[in-house]
Motif scaffolding. Structure first.
Motif, PDB file in Angstrom:
ATOM      1  N   ALA A 235      -1.312  23.309 -15.615  1.00  0.00           N
ATOM      2  CA  ALA A 235      -0.041  22.811 -16.146  1.00  0.00           C
ATOM      3  C   ALA A 235       0.468  23.730 -17.246  1.00  0.00           C
ATOM      4  O   ALA A 235       1.673  23.991 -17.356  1.00  0.00           O
ATOM      5  N   SER A 236      -0.455  24.245 -18.068  1.00  0.00           N
ATOM      6  CA  SER A 236      -0.087  25.140 -19.163  1.00  0.00           C
ATOM      7  C   SER A 236       0.515  26.433 -18.645  1.00  0.00           C
ATOM      8  O   SER A 236       1.519  26.926 -19.175  1.00  0.00           O
TER       9      SER A 236
ATOM     10  N   ASN B  71       1.428  23.037 -25.644  1.00  0.00           N
ATOM     11  CA  ASN B  71       0.134  23.408 -25.063  1.00  0.00           C
ATOM     12  C   ASN B  71      -1.005  23.185 -26.050  1.00  0.00           C
ATOM     13  O   ASN B  71      -2.082  22.698 -25.681  1.00  0.00           O
TER      14      ASN B  71
ATOM     15  N   SER C 245       6.794  25.651 -26.055  1.00  0.00           N
ATOM     16  CA  SER C 245       5.732  25.616 -25.045  1.00  0.00           C
ATOM     17  C   SER C 245       4.363  25.816 -25.683  1.00  0.00           C
ATOM     18  O   SER C 245       3.402  25.105 -25.371  1.00  0.00           O
TER      19      SER C 245
ATOM     20  N   TYR D  10       7.581  28.974 -17.128  1.00  0.00           N
ATOM     21  CA  TYR D  10       8.939  28.421 -17.131  1.00  0.00           C
ATOM     22  C   TYR D  10       9.607  28.663 -18.481  1.00  0.00           C
ATOM     23  O   TYR D  10      10.783  29.045 -18.554  1.00  0.00           O
TER      24      TYR D  10
ATOM     25  N   GLY E 248       3.995  25.713 -17.261  1.00  0.00           N
ATOM     26  CA  GLY E 248       4.916  25.478 -18.374  1.00  0.00           C
ATOM     27  C   GLY E 248       5.218  26.738 -19.160  1.00  0.00           C
ATOM     28  O   GLY E 248       6.356  26.979 -19.556  1.00  0.00           O
ATOM     29  N   SER E 249       4.199  27.563 -19.355  1.00  0.00           N
ATOM     30  CA  SER E 249       4.376  28.804 -20.108  1.00  0.00           C
ATOM     31  C   SER E 249       5.301  29.778 -19.376  1.00  0.00           C
ATOM     32  O   SER E 249       6.147  30.425 -19.984  1.00  0.00           O
TER      33      SER E 249
END
Length: 303
Positions: free
Chosen positions: A54-55, A89, A85, A61, A58-59
């Motif tokens: 997920a990290s 995180n 982000s 994006y 997200g990173s």
């Protein structure tokens, strides 16, 4: 023909994609291995890897958002997407670590039976995969808090996997089942210690805190420029960890605006070359505010 930035973005994107797929596979293997072997440290590492996936997404994006140009809605651009982000995180890492410590403490006093052989096999596979992921994102982790937070996710999993290997060997040789929750706690505490500096730095940036620059040294340098007679109402902050902004009121002799502009150029050059300031905003004044402090403080709000 792609520009260097476009090529860099494509390379970063391919790395993020590779790491995401690899970590998803690691997570599945560790979940299955943790359930079958009864190892809390394997299950905890599986949750870490789930968070890593997920990290990473997200990173990446946030990285893409940060590349968007300035517009009327965000006049400083979108660079802080990566700071947000990194902050989220890091908070997620702290939450996972706290939960794992909470789960591991009771098992210190009542260790459960563990299949050390299966635990060891899964840990070796996980260590190799985590090490590959960590190496893939190592480039750029020193100069980007967003990448660094994701890199820390992956590094912590690599260390956890190494700890699990050591634990698996000890359990297999001596039957020390207490090693499993102990490894979980040690890794969780290490993650917490590494995460707090990132949280501190991201909060400082989001609160528009001043970077580590000697503002009085800046004042002295600016006063040495011909035509500058005073400096006050200084504001200095960061949009992200690499982009420093500076604004100030500059007292000058009474002159034409066209002449004042000639003084702006050496000021901007000095701030950029010596202090790495990217964006400079100056307000020229003659006598107004000349006796005021370097930092504005009237007991009210910013003016």
């Amino acid at each position: 023909m792609h520009s260097h930035d476009e090529e860099q973005n494509q390379m970063t994107g391919s790395r993020f994609l590779f790491v995401t797929v690899l970590n998803s596979l690691i997570t599945l293997v560790e979940f299955i291995g943790g359930i079958l072997s009864g190892s809390l440290s394997l299950l905890s590492d599986a949750f870490h890897n789930l968070g890593d996936s997920a990290s990473v997404v997200g990173s990446y994006y946030a990285h893409r958002i940060s590349e968007r140009p300035q517009n009327k809605f965000n006049t400083f651009g979108y660079k802080r997407a990566q700071i947000i982000s990194a902050f989220l995180n890091s908070i997620f890492l702290l939450m996972i670590s706290a939960v794992l410590i909470f789960e591991a403490i009771p098992k210190l006093f009542k260790p459960e039976q563990i299949n050390g052989n299966l635990m060891l096999i899964v840990a070796v596979v996980s260590t190799v995969a985590n090490l590959i992921s960590t190496i893939m994102l190592n480039h750029g982790s020193k100069n980007n808090l967003n990448v660094r937070a994701t890199y820390l996710h992956l590094l912590s999993d690599t260390l956890a996997s190494i700890g699990i290997i050591i634990g698996g060997i000890l359990i297999r040789l001596f039957g020390w089942n207490i090693i499993d929750p102990l490894v979980t706690i040690i890794v969780a505490l290490y993650i917490i210690s590494e995460t707090f500096p990132i949280i501190s730095k991201t909060i400082k940036i989001l609160m528009q805190g001043a970077p580590h620059i000697d503002c009085y040294s800046i004042q002295k340098d600016l006063l040495s420029i011909d035509g500058v007679t005073g400096v006050h109402h200084v504001h200095i902050w960061s949009v992200d960890e690499n982009s420093i902004m500076f604004s100030a009121h500059i007292n000058m002799q009474d002159m034409m605006i066209s002449d004042a502009e000639k003084i702006y150029d050496p000021i901007t050059k000095l701030l950029h070359d010596k202090y790495n300031v990217e964006h400079v905003t100056l307000q020229a004044e003659v006598e107004r505010g000349k006796k005021e402090d370097l930092f504005y403080d009237s007991g009210t709000d910013i003016k």
